[in-house]
Design an enzyme around this catalytic site. Structure first.
Site, PDB file in Angstrom:
ATOM      1  CD  GLU A  55      -1.404  -2.505   2.077  1.00  0.00           C
ATOM      2  OE1 GLU A  55      -2.136  -3.000   2.658  1.00  0.00           O
ATOM      3  OE2 GLU A  55      -0.138  -2.659   2.159  1.00  0.00           O
ATOM      4  CB  THR A 196      18.360 -38.141   4.334  1.00  0.00           C
ATOM      5  OG1 THR A 196      17.353 -38.993   4.269  1.00  0.00           O
ATOM      6  CG2 THR A 196      18.604 -37.255   2.876  1.00  0.00           C
TER       7      THR A 196
END
Length: 328
Positions: A55, A196
């Protein structure tokens, strides 16, 4: 500048402006269009935390007295890194504000009420569906108090992420990997388990097609008790809720869980997966590591049912996007 016959058309343009802002970060993407007699007299978008909100960006250098402000998200009513946008619109003398989605943040919300108290006409819900889709990770994160979680799976047609000998590179195609790197560049954090991290040694970076690093790099997170090499944020234990709480405290809004099978199962069992992205390669192994470890489900009726959202081709692979439940 261009003119718009309907509020919906102006909101669609505000959405286009919002998409110019960064997808990652603590703040939502927001776009704003200022109209007078259907003609655009100003436009702006939010470029990230610490920069002017949409704005204020649109109001810069513009005489907005009597204008209509069309904004994708309810103007904020609090002072944070920047001032309250609702007050900026009031001070600028706008006559009307059109809003797509109300702000669920209890800290920043209340802008519409402030505007109405100042005698400004406020209408909400215009173009809400498209804006909600764009803001979904942020809306879910703010509403639930934890990051939005996307679980990424990359497997063979029979659900394997590695062959019996442990080999896993590359199951999916270059096209799938390129798409996954684009996704990494849009999230706040990537999370994997220690298994992992130790077995695959992933870099967890977001890269461009030419191999160079993307401008935005997500926070790299490893969950578990084993020590791992790498400059990553390590969260001990195996509790997805605790991990997400720690990431929420860092203003992380969107987490990409990239496995492995143990971590993927933990997040699914905990009910903390919002979306699943499954890259499925037309390869059959018949043996090897499964994409997801046991979920403790003994019968088909108890299976976690997903709602398919989209199916795409990525080279020879299929990319399936599915939701665990309706989020917004």
């Amino acid at each position: 500048m261009a003119g718009f016959i309907t509020d919906e058309a102006a909101m669609a343009h505000a959405l286009e402006l919002a998409l110019r802002g960064p997808a990652a970060g603590p703040n939502p993407r927001v776009g704003c269009v200022l109209l007078r007699d259907g003609q655009v007299i100003g436009e702006g978008w939010h470029r990230g935390a610490g920069t002017p909100h949409a704005e204020v960006d649109a109001l810069c250098g513009v005489d907005a007295r009597g204008a209509t402000a069309v904004v994708t998200l309810e103007p904020c009513a609090h002072t944070g890194r920047t001032g309250p946008c609702a007050q900026a619109l009031i001070d600028a003398g706008v006559a009307e504000v059109v809003i797509a989605v109300e702000d669920p943040n209890p800290v920043a919300g209340g802008g519409a009420q402030l505007l109405r108290a100042a005698g400004i006409e406020v209408r909400t819900g215009v173009g809400a569906e498209s804006v909600r889709r764009m803001l979904e990770p942020w809306l879910v994160a703010v509403g639930r108090g934890r990051p939005f979680v996307t679980l990424k799976l990359a497997s063979t047609l029979d659900g394997r992420v590695a062959a019996a000998d442990g080999s896993s590179r590359w199951i999916t195609s270059a096209e799938s990997r390129e798409h996954a790197h684009r996704l990494r560049a849009e999230v706040d954090a990537i999370l994997v388990g220690t298994g992992t991290a130790l077995i695959d040694r992933p870099a967890l970076t977001a890269r461009l097609p030419d191999g160079s690093l993307a401008e935005h790099q997500p926070l790299r997170v490893v969950l578990g008790d084993r020590e791992v090499p790498g400059d990553w944020l390590r969260i001990t234990g195996h509790d997805p809720a605790e991990a997400l709480a720690q990431l929420a405290a860092r203003e992380v809004r969107h987490v990409l869980v990239e496995g492995g099978p143990t971590v993927s199962a933990a997040f699914l069992r905990a009910g903390m997966v919002d979306r699943v992205l499954a890259y499925i390669a037309p390869v059959l192994l018949g043996d090897g590591r499964s994409a997801v470890q046991s979920l403790g489900i003994g019968t088909l009726a108890d299976g976690i049912r997903l709602r398919t959202e989209q199916v795409q081709m990525r080279g020879p692979d299929v990319l399936l996007s599915a939701r665990v439940e309706e989020e917004i």
